[in-house]
Design an enzyme around this catalytic site. Structure first.
Site, PDB file in Angstrom:
ATOM      1  N   CYS A 239       2.596  -3.372  15.701  1.00 47.88           N
ATOM      2  CA  CYS A 239       2.453  -3.028  14.283  1.00 47.88           C
ATOM      3  C   CYS A 239       1.785  -4.155  13.501  1.00 47.88           C
ATOM      4  O   CYS A 239       2.213  -5.304  13.565  1.00 47.88           O
ATOM      5  CB  CYS A 239       3.830  -2.719  13.690  1.00 47.88           C
ATOM      6  SG  CYS A 239       3.792  -2.479  11.908  1.00 47.88           S
TER       7      CYS A 239
ATOM      8  N   SER B 221      12.341   4.919  14.892  1.00 50.87           N
ATOM      9  CA  SER B 221      11.185   4.445  15.656  1.00 50.87           C
ATOM     10  C   SER B 221      11.675   4.006  17.027  1.00 50.87           C
ATOM     11  O   SER B 221      12.049   2.852  17.206  1.00 50.87           O
ATOM     12  CB  SER B 221      10.528   3.270  14.928  1.00 50.87           C
ATOM     13  OG  SER B 221      10.007   3.716  13.703  1.00 50.87           O
ATOM     14  N   LEU B 222      11.681   4.924  17.968  1.00 51.11           N
ATOM     15  CA  LEU B 222      12.265   4.630  19.280  1.00 51.11           C
ATOM     16  C   LEU B 222      11.255   3.914  20.189  1.00 51.11           C
ATOM     17  O   LEU B 222      11.496   2.800  20.626  1.00 51.11           O
ATOM     18  CB  LEU B 222      12.774   5.933  19.911  1.00 51.11           C
ATOM     19  CG  LEU B 222      13.605   5.759  21.180  1.00 51.11           C
ATOM     20  CD1 LEU B 222      14.878   4.983  20.914  1.00 51.11           C
ATOM     21  CD2 LEU B 222      13.947   7.120  21.794  1.00 51.11           C
ATOM     22  N   HIS B 223      10.159   4.569  20.473  1.00 49.52           N
ATOM     23  CA  HIS B 223       9.003   3.982  21.162  1.00 49.52           C
ATOM     24  C   HIS B 223       9.196   3.577  22.619  1.00 49.52           C
ATOM     25  O   HIS B 223       8.220   3.291  23.312  1.00 49.52           O
ATOM     26  CB  HIS B 223       8.419   2.790  20.401  1.00 49.52           C
ATOM     27  CG  HIS B 223       8.093   3.073  18.978  1.00 49.52           C
ATOM     28  ND1 HIS B 223       7.487   4.224  18.570  1.00 49.52           N
ATOM     29  CD2 HIS B 223       8.316   2.344  17.835  1.00 49.52           C
ATOM     30  CE1 HIS B 223       7.328   4.203  17.256  1.00 49.52           C
ATOM     31  NE2 HIS B 223       7.838   3.081  16.783  1.00 49.52           N
TER      32      HIS B 223
ATOM     33  N   SER C 212      12.439   6.159   7.599  1.00 46.43           N
ATOM     34  CA  SER C 212      12.173   5.764   8.982  1.00 46.43           C
ATOM     35  C   SER C 212      12.687   4.350   9.214  1.00 46.43           C
ATOM     36  O   SER C 212      12.405   3.444   8.430  1.00 46.43           O
ATOM     37  CB  SER C 212      10.666   5.824   9.236  1.00 46.43           C
ATOM     38  OG  SER C 212      10.355   5.272  10.495  1.00 46.43           O
TER      39      SER C 212
ATOM     40  N   CYS D 162       7.528  -5.977  15.295  1.00 47.46           N
ATOM     41  CA  CYS D 162       7.174  -5.055  16.376  1.00 47.46           C
ATOM     42  C   CYS D 162       5.763  -5.398  16.878  1.00 47.46           C
ATOM     43  O   CYS D 162       4.846  -5.593  16.069  1.00 47.46           O
ATOM     44  CB  CYS D 162       7.247  -3.612  15.902  1.00 47.46           C
ATOM     45  SG  CYS D 162       8.893  -3.218  15.273  1.00 47.46           S
TER      46      CYS D 162
ATOM     47  N   GLU E 112       0.823  -1.192   0.000  1.00 48.18           N
ATOM     48  CA  GLU E 112       0.000   0.000   0.000  1.00 48.18           C
ATOM     49  C   GLU E 112       0.862   1.249   0.000  1.00 48.18           C
ATOM     50  O   GLU E 112       2.002   1.226   0.452  1.00 48.18           O
ATOM     51  CB  GLU E 112      -0.926  -0.017   1.222  1.00 48.18           C
ATOM     52  CG  GLU E 112      -1.973  -1.099   1.064  1.00 48.18           C
ATOM     53  CD  GLU E 112      -2.870  -1.274   2.261  1.00 48.18           C
ATOM     54  OE1 GLU E 112      -4.029  -1.640   2.059  1.00 48.18           O
ATOM     55  OE2 GLU E 112      -2.421  -1.052   3.396  1.00 48.18           O
TER      56      GLU E 112
ATOM     57  N   GLY F 249       7.214  -2.291   5.662  1.00 47.69           N
ATOM     58  CA  GLY F 249       8.588  -2.766   5.534  1.00 47.69           C
ATOM     59  C   GLY F 249       9.625  -1.943   6.269  1.00 47.69           C
ATOM     60  O   GLY F 249       9.363  -0.823   6.708  1.00 47.69           O
ATOM     61  N   GLU F 250      10.789  -2.544   6.418  1.00 44.73           N
ATOM     62  CA  GLU F 250      11.922  -1.874   7.071  1.00 44.73           C
ATOM     63  C   GLU F 250      12.900  -1.471   5.967  1.00 44.73           C
ATOM     64  O   GLU F 250      13.600  -2.311   5.405  1.00 44.73           O
ATOM     65  CB  GLU F 250      12.573  -2.849   8.069  1.00 44.73           C
ATOM     66  CG  GLU F 250      13.905  -2.401   8.621  1.00 44.73           C
ATOM     67  CD  GLU F 250      13.955  -0.956   9.113  1.00 44.73           C
ATOM     68  OE1 GLU F 250      13.190  -0.603  10.022  1.00 44.73           O
ATOM     69  OE2 GLU F 250      14.755  -0.164   8.569  1.00 44.73           O
TER      70      GLU F 250
HETATM   71  N1  SAH Z   1       9.667  -0.086   9.446  1.00 40.65           N
HETATM   72  C1  SAH Z   1       9.950   1.287   9.590  1.00 40.65           C
HETATM   73  C2  SAH Z   1       9.060   2.190   8.767  1.00 40.65           C
HETATM   74  C3  SAH Z   1       7.578   1.876   8.687  1.00 40.65           C
HETATM   75  S1  SAH Z   1       6.564   2.066  10.094  1.00 40.65           S
HETATM   76  C4  SAH Z   1       9.907   1.677  11.038  1.00 40.65           C
HETATM   77  O1  SAH Z   1       9.455   0.895  11.855  1.00 40.65           O
HETATM   78  O2  SAH Z   1      10.377   2.775  11.348  1.00 40.65           O
HETATM   79  C5  SAH Z   1       6.232   3.822  10.237  1.00 40.65           C
HETATM   80  C6  SAH Z   1       5.965   4.249  11.704  1.00 40.65           C
HETATM   81  O3  SAH Z   1       4.669   3.800  12.158  1.00 40.65           O
HETATM   82  C7  SAH Z   1       6.979   3.656  12.683  1.00 40.65           C
HETATM   83  O4  SAH Z   1       7.417   4.599  13.603  1.00 40.65           O
HETATM   84  C8  SAH Z   1       6.154   2.587  13.352  1.00 40.65           C
HETATM   85  O5  SAH Z   1       6.721   2.222  14.564  1.00 40.65           O
HETATM   86  C9  SAH Z   1       4.806   3.238  13.460  1.00 40.65           C
HETATM   87  N2  SAH Z   1       3.704   2.309  13.735  1.00 40.65           N
HETATM   88  C10 SAH Z   1       3.645   0.989  13.458  1.00 40.65           C
HETATM   89  N3  SAH Z   1       2.465   0.466  13.900  1.00 40.65           N
HETATM   90  C11 SAH Z   1       1.773   1.481  14.453  1.00 40.65           C
HETATM   91  C12 SAH Z   1       0.475   1.579  15.052  1.00 40.65           C
HETATM   92  N4  SAH Z   1      -0.329   0.528  15.133  1.00 40.65           N
HETATM   93  N5  SAH Z   1       0.080   2.783  15.506  1.00 40.65           N
HETATM   94  C13 SAH Z   1       0.891   3.868  15.372  1.00 40.65           C
HETATM   95  N6  SAH Z   1       2.111   3.840  14.813  1.00 40.65           N
HETATM   96  C14 SAH Z   1       2.554   2.656  14.353  1.00 40.65           C
HETATM   97 FE1  SF4 Z   2       6.180  -2.507  11.564  1.00 39.61          FE
HETATM   98 FE2  SF4 Z   2       8.353  -0.950  11.112  1.00 39.61          FE
HETATM   99 FE3  SF4 Z   2       8.375  -2.810  13.054  1.00 39.61          FE
HETATM  100 FE4  SF4 Z   2       8.367  -3.569  10.487  1.00 39.61          FE
HETATM  101  S1  SF4 Z   2       9.992  -2.444  11.555  1.00 39.61           S
HETATM  102  S2  SF4 Z   2       7.138  -4.473  12.125  1.00 39.61           S
HETATM  103  S3  SF4 Z   2       7.039  -1.997   9.569  1.00 39.61           S
HETATM  104  S4  SF4 Z   2       7.061  -0.957  12.938  1.00 39.61           S
END
Ligand code: SAH
Ligand code: SF4
Length: 414
Positions: free
Chosen positions: A153, A269-271, A247, A150, A126, A215-216
């Site tokens: 996600c 993506s620290l979180h 990202s 993750c 998408e 994707g990553e």
């Molecule tokens: N894989 C890469 C880029 C794609 S994800 C990464 O993880 O950075 C883009 C952003 O959306 C990332 O910061 C990811 O952690 C966040 N994300 C993933 N699932 C989510 C959700 N359910 N709600 C809000 N943000 C989310």
């Molecule tokens: Fe989702 Fe990014 Fe984690 Fe992959 S790396 S599972 S796209 S948040």
């Protein structure tokens, strides 16, 4: 055995193997080729060496500056050469299976990509367009699914994984320009564009690109690099590197490479601010813990106050959203030119988290702001069409009708 189920479940799941391969179609597309690769394509149809560079530049211009979708449009190229190219190549972009437009103007395209074996279900990704008053952002995918897992996600739950090719990545930007009619800067059409809620920057609808779809990106390094260098080339698509953000969940060894070989803006993506929690939310943290990740950020080339790293932080109720977390976050980022992007969690069926309360997000944001960081809360966009962060998951992994209904309900009631 006394090991907890949770530990067992996570242990095997730091990474999945990409199981699927890309197999080029019989007639490949020129989309995604660099200048030297275009010159090779020209060689393969008999263009003499002395003309290749000049012709490659011509085709480049038709492809990436003007957005030609058929060889017949390339009027500055001889009829013979056009016919020879059309014999062997196409100008195809990924096929659009569906286009959805949200009540807030967000558009989501479901794209079909060839599968490894003919007759198998095609792969799907998408791509999302988010118009705002001062910009228009295209959120681009780098893989079908994701090898990482993750826990918050949706994409991470998808089993099928394959890397996209440069053509499939550049192709997303091109098809979005096709669909939005965004190939030429449009001073004349500016009023209409503005009336449609379009941004003003250079009259373009797509002003920014973020590698934040499925994707990553740093696990598909070469393809993402080659694609972004084409997207940023100012003789073509021309979206400047300052307006492209990659990202990553923290693939430490490739962060320095991204700085050296791509040079776009970086988002992390620290979180979570403690390894124990980040191990659970972003299992890749077991391989590259927070300290190593932040050291890589400190060393990211070209980092200045004008060119800061964005730290993404998904707000999960009762998990990572306390004021103590905010304080630790500020301490951790000390010395790194940074922006903090708070993302309200977007729920999906089966997800084990809830989005933080609004007041808590505000408190968190205020603390971070008072410590000197810009900390915008990312407004969820396109929720009604499941286009928000982390909700992307290709239909190849079909959701049950019930899951779909549950997802819509969640999206609509927020
Ligand atoms: N894989 C890469 C880029 C794609 S994800 C990464 O993880 O950075 C883009 C952003 O959306 C990332 O910061 C990811 O952690 C966040 N994300 C993933 N699932 C989510 C959700 N359910 N709600 C809000 N943000 C989310
Ligand atoms: Fe989702 Fe990014 Fe984690 Fe992959 S790396 S599972 S796209 S948040």
């Amino acid at each position: 055995m006394t090991t907890s189920l949770t530990t067992d479940r996570l242990a095997g799941f730091v990474e999945k193997a990409p199981l699927e391969r890309y197999v080029a179609p019989e007639k490949p597309s020129l989309v995604g080729l660099s200048r030297p690769e275009l010159a090779e394509a020209l060689a393969s149809v008999g263009v003499p060496a002395s003309q290749r560079k000049m012709r490659a530049q011509q085709i480049w211009n038709w492809l990436y500056a003007r957005g030609a979708t058929g060889f017949e449009q390339m009027t500055s190229v001889s009829k013979e050469l056009r016919a020879a190219l059309a014999e062997k190549f196409t100008l195809g972009r990924p096929d659009i299976v569906a286009e959805q437009v949200s009540v807030d103007g967000t558009r989501k395209w479901l794209l079909r990509l060839p599968s490894e074996n003919p007759g198998e279900r095609p792969h799907e990704v998408e791509c999302v367009y988010i118009p705002e008053t001062d910009r228009g952002t295209l959120c681009v995918s780098s893989q079908v699914g994701c090898t990482l897992t993750c826990s918050f996600c949706h994409t991470g739950t998808q089993r099928l994984v394959r890397n996209l090719t440069p053509g499939e990545i550049v192709g997303q930007v091109m098809l979005a320009r096709d669909r939005l009619g965004d190939w030429s800067a449009r001073p004349a059409a500016k009023d209409a564009a503005e009336a449609a809620g379009a941004p003003k920057e250079g009259g373009r609808l797509i002003t920014n690109v973020v590698m934040m779809g499925m994707g990553e990106p740093l696990y598909n390094f070469e393809a993402v690099r080659d694609a972004l260098l084409i997207v940023a080339d100012n003789e073509g698509i021309g979206i400047s590197k300052r307006r492209i953000t990659l990202s990553t969940s923290g693939v430490v060894p490739n962060i320095a490479r991204a700085g050296a070989e791509i040079g776009v803006m970086l988002a992390i993506s620290l979180h979570a601010v403690r390894d124990e929690l980040r191990n659970e939310l972003v299992p890749l943290n077991r391989k590259y813990p927070i300290k190593e990740l932040l050291d890589a950020c400190r060393n990211y080339p070209g980092l200045t106050n004008a060119k800061r790293i964005t730290f993404e932080y998904v707000m999960l109720k009762g998990v990572n959203d306390s004021l103590a977390d905010a304080k630790t976050l500020v301490k951790l980022l000390k010395g790194i030119p940074a922006k903090i992007n708070l993302i309200p969690f977007n729920p999906w069926p089966g997800s084990r988290y809830e989005c933080s309360e609004w007041e808590q997000i505000e408190k968190f944001s205020e603390y971070v702001f008072s410590a000197g960081y810009s900390s915008p809360v990312r407004t969820p966009r396109g929720r009604d069409i499941l286009a928000a962060c982390g909700q992307l998951k290709s239909a190849t992994e079909k959701l049950s009708a019930r899951e779909r209904m549950a997802l819509r309900a969640m999206a609509m009631t927020d």
